[in-house]
Design an enzyme around this catalytic site. Structure first.
Site, short mmCIF file in Angstrom:
data_model
loop_
_atom_site.label_atom_id
_atom_site.label_comp_id
_atom_site.label_asym_id
_atom_site.label_seq_id
_atom_site.Cartn_x
_atom_site.Cartn_y
_atom_site.Cartn_z
N TYR A 76 60.41 25.41 -44.78
CA TYR A 76 59.66 25.28 -43.53
C TYR A 76 60.59 25.44 -42.33
O TYR A 76 60.26 26.09 -41.34
CB TYR A 76 58.98 23.90 -43.48
CG TYR A 76 58.02 23.76 -42.32
CD1 TYR A 76 56.66 24.02 -42.49
CD2 TYR A 76 58.47 23.41 -41.05
CE1 TYR A 76 55.79 23.92 -41.43
CE2 TYR A 76 57.61 23.31 -39.98
CZ TYR A 76 56.26 23.56 -40.17
OH TYR A 76 55.39 23.47 -39.12
N PHE A 128 48.58 48.85 -23.73
CA PHE A 128 47.73 48.96 -24.91
C PHE A 128 46.57 47.97 -24.71
O PHE A 128 46.71 47.00 -23.97
CB PHE A 128 48.52 48.65 -26.18
CG PHE A 128 47.67 48.77 -27.42
CD1 PHE A 128 47.19 49.99 -27.82
CD2 PHE A 128 47.32 47.65 -28.15
CE1 PHE A 128 46.37 50.11 -28.94
CE2 PHE A 128 46.50 47.75 -29.26
CZ PHE A 128 46.03 48.98 -29.66
N ASP A 129 45.43 48.20 -25.38
CA ASP A 129 44.25 47.38 -25.01
C ASP A 129 44.43 45.87 -25.26
O ASP A 129 43.97 45.07 -24.47
CB ASP A 129 42.95 47.94 -25.61
CG ASP A 129 42.99 48.16 -27.11
OD1 ASP A 129 43.97 47.73 -27.74
OD2 ASP A 129 42.04 48.76 -27.65
N ASP A 218 57.30 47.13 -24.78
CA ASP A 218 56.38 47.01 -25.90
C ASP A 218 56.94 47.99 -26.93
O ASP A 218 56.74 49.20 -26.82
CB ASP A 218 54.95 47.36 -25.49
CG ASP A 218 53.99 47.37 -26.70
OD1 ASP A 218 54.47 47.44 -27.85
OD2 ASP A 218 52.77 47.33 -26.48
N ALA A 220 56.56 48.59 -30.17
CA ALA A 220 55.87 48.83 -31.44
C ALA A 220 56.36 50.11 -32.13
O ALA A 220 56.54 50.14 -33.33
CB ALA A 220 54.36 48.91 -31.22
N LYS A 261 53.95 48.75 -37.11
CA LYS A 261 54.18 50.20 -36.91
C LYS A 261 55.60 50.50 -37.41
O LYS A 261 55.81 50.67 -38.60
CB LYS A 261 54.00 50.57 -35.43
CG LYS A 261 52.54 50.59 -34.98
CD LYS A 261 52.00 49.23 -34.68
CE LYS A 261 50.65 49.28 -34.02
NZ LYS A 261 50.08 47.91 -33.93
N HIS A 443 33.47 49.00 -29.45
CA HIS A 443 33.68 50.02 -30.49
C HIS A 443 33.87 49.41 -31.87
O HIS A 443 33.65 50.06 -32.86
CB HIS A 443 34.86 50.92 -30.12
CG HIS A 443 36.14 50.18 -29.89
ND1 HIS A 443 36.37 49.44 -28.75
CD2 HIS A 443 37.24 50.04 -30.65
CE1 HIS A 443 37.57 48.91 -28.82
NE2 HIS A 443 38.13 49.24 -29.97
N1 F0G Z 1 51.16 47.51 -28.56
C1 F0G Z 1 50.89 48.77 -28.98
C2 F0G Z 1 51.51 49.92 -28.27
C3 F0G Z 1 50.03 48.96 -30.06
O1 F0G Z 1 49.77 50.21 -30.45
C4 F0G Z 1 49.45 47.84 -30.71
C5 F0G Z 1 48.53 48.01 -31.83
C6 F0G Z 1 49.78 46.56 -30.24
C7 F0G Z 1 50.64 46.43 -29.16
C8 F0G Z 1 49.18 45.32 -30.85
O2 F0G Z 1 49.80 45.04 -32.03
O3 F0G Z 1 47.92 45.21 -33.72
O4 F0G Z 1 50.12 44.11 -34.27
O5 F0G Z 1 48.53 43.00 -32.74
N2 F0G Z 1 48.00 49.13 -32.13
C9 F0G Z 1 47.17 49.43 -33.28
C10 F0G Z 1 46.68 50.85 -33.19
C11 F0G Z 1 46.10 48.44 -33.56
O6 F0G Z 1 45.82 51.23 -34.03
O7 F0G Z 1 47.15 51.62 -32.35
P1 F0G Z 1 49.04 44.30 -33.26
#
Ligand code: F0G
Length: 451
Positions: A76, A128-129, A218, A220, A261, A443
């Protein structure tokens, strides 16, 4: 490593475990799509032949990653796996305070709840959304500052993920002390997976540091971004990919990362900062929502897999293959007769459904029409990125995202062949209308009917 001298693109791996993929009859696909309300998010996995919905958490782990899982220390507190993971992140990024989280949006949520809030402003090349949603949930304002070329699918500029520096200067003037954070999303997913140049990162970082505003990445798709700098930016072709990645992180004060990713894991993420005061805030919030700081929202074994994946993602042979394979995919789709966003991005091909299906008005969702047609024709699942996902969107796109190390070149060729068949009956394709819609992020769960 010397350039690949052969014409054939070959996967730089061989396959040790296989997973069957489903093949359905056209009637079965039609029935599945009806049941799913013509929303591809609602299909069952067993109904999809080639799943290009996302490259997130869908990559194939290496034998080394699977082996590392067995080394997971599930203590833990003080887990050995955490220290191994932390050492890799330190070597890769040089950022001191490292927190594991269950995925990218958990890092965004912690960041938003601790250092943002009403009245504050976040500037990003393009949020990102989930990043935007977390910023806005805190009461802060999320502003996108992409370069003008990002808006033009025909523009072949090499770094369409860059931030617009004049717009950044203007935003600093307009919002002054309200600017709490500048973020650079690399690669810029919402703008077509387009990379950010080192020169742009340096210029943004300089401006932030002159004003004492922290800059976060960010990260990713940090490895794919590093590849594009290596391949496209003058002066970097002789740099190793880990050196390029380190230089990118050196310019930032911290980062969020979805490791699903370029971490090539099924679950995992990171939040990191150089600032000890922010680190304390992050730690407290992490404990509240994710877990003790030496495991975050993960198991010890997940940390082991992430430690291995983060380094594998920077392998030059792998990144060269991935970029080449996606470029080949884009060329094939375009040759088949569907226009795509140029240049091809790092993780996906974006099909320009608005131009391809010009007989379907925006209100009838041409992107959804193309996404459904690809499914009906050959069991391909992509995702609409247009007026259905973002009401008021400028472009009507379909994203075909390529999971890492999961599909072969034959799967890519098959997808191109399916696209050719869709082109042959393009004139017959009809639009869609939404018949049931939730209050937000429609969506994911809305239901549609063909017109
Ligand atoms: N930032 C970027 C640029 C992303 O593409 C994503 C996720 C996230 C943050 C959020 O990360 O999903 O681990 O919580 N993108 C996926 C996509 C869902 O299909 O492009 P997460």
């Amino acid at each position: 490593m010397s350039p690949w001298p052969y014409r054939t693109i070959i996967e730089p791996f061989r396959i040790k475990a296989v997973e069957e993929i489903p093949f359905l009859t056209e009637d079965a696909r039609r029935a599945a799509l009806d049941r799913a309300g013509h929303n591809l998010f609602k299909l069952f996995a067993e109904e999809v032949t080639i799943d290009l919905l996302t490259d997130s958490g869908t990559g194939a782990m290496s034998a080394d990653q699977w082996a590392a899982l067995m080394l997971g220390d599930e203590s833990y507190a003080g887990s050995r796996s955490f220290r191994r993971f932390e050492a890799v992140v330190h070597r890769l990024t040089g950022v001191k305070h490292v927190f594991p989280v269950h995925q990218g949006r958990a890092a965004e949520r912690i960041l938003a709840r601790t250092v943002l809030g009403p009245g504050k402003v976040v500037l990003n090349n393009t949020h990102f959304d989930t990043t935007r949603a977390n910023v806005e949930q805190s009461g802060a304002l999320a502003i996108d500052l992409p370069v003008a070329s990002a808006r033009d699918p025909e523009d072949t500029s090499p770094f369409k993920g860059d931030m617009d520096l004049d717009a950044l200067d203007r935003a600093f003037e307009e919002y002054g002390d309200r600017v709490a954070l500048v973020m650079i999303t690399m690669t810029n997913n919402a703008a077509g997976g387009q990379p950010v140049s080192m020169a742009n990162l340096a210029a943004v970082s300089d401006r932030c540091h002159q004003r004492g505003v922290p800059m976060f990445l960010d990260a990713a798709r940090f490895a794919e971004n590093a590849w594009f700098i290596h391949a496209r930016e003058p002066g970097f072709d002789s740099w190793s990919l880990p050196d390029i990645a380190r230089r990118m992180f050196d310019m930032a004060d911290g980062f969020t990362m979805s490791a699903k990713k370029d971490g090539i894991v099924h679950i995992g993420g990171i939040l990191a900062t150089r600032d000890p005061v922010w680190a304390d805030k992050f730690r407290n919030e992490l404990i509240l929502g994710e877990g003790f700081p030496t495991y975050g929202g993960l198991a010890g074994r997940d940390l082991e897999a992430m430690a291995v994946g983060l380094e594998e993602a920077l392998d030059e042979g792998y990144l060269r293959y991935r970029a080449r394979s996606i470029a080949y995919f884009a060329e094939g789709i375009e040759k088949a007769g569907i226009p795509v966003v140029h240049p091809p991005g790092g993780h996906a091909v974006y099909l320009d459904a608005g131009r391809f299906l010009s007989h379907i008005p925006k209100s009838a969702l041409p992107g959804q029409a193309l996404a459904c047609a690809l499914y009906l024709e050959g069991g391909i699942r992509g995702v609409e990125v247009g007026s259905f996902m973002f009401p008021g969107a400028r472009l009507e796109l379909v994203r075909l995202a390529v999971p890492r190390r999961t599909y072969t070149q034959a799967h890519i060729d098959y997808t191109i062949e399916v696209a050719e068949r869709v082109v042959a009956r393009a004139k017959d394709l009809r639009g869609y209308r939404i018949v049931k819609e939730p209050p937000f992020l429609r969506h994911f769960s809305a239901e549609l009917a063909p017109l």
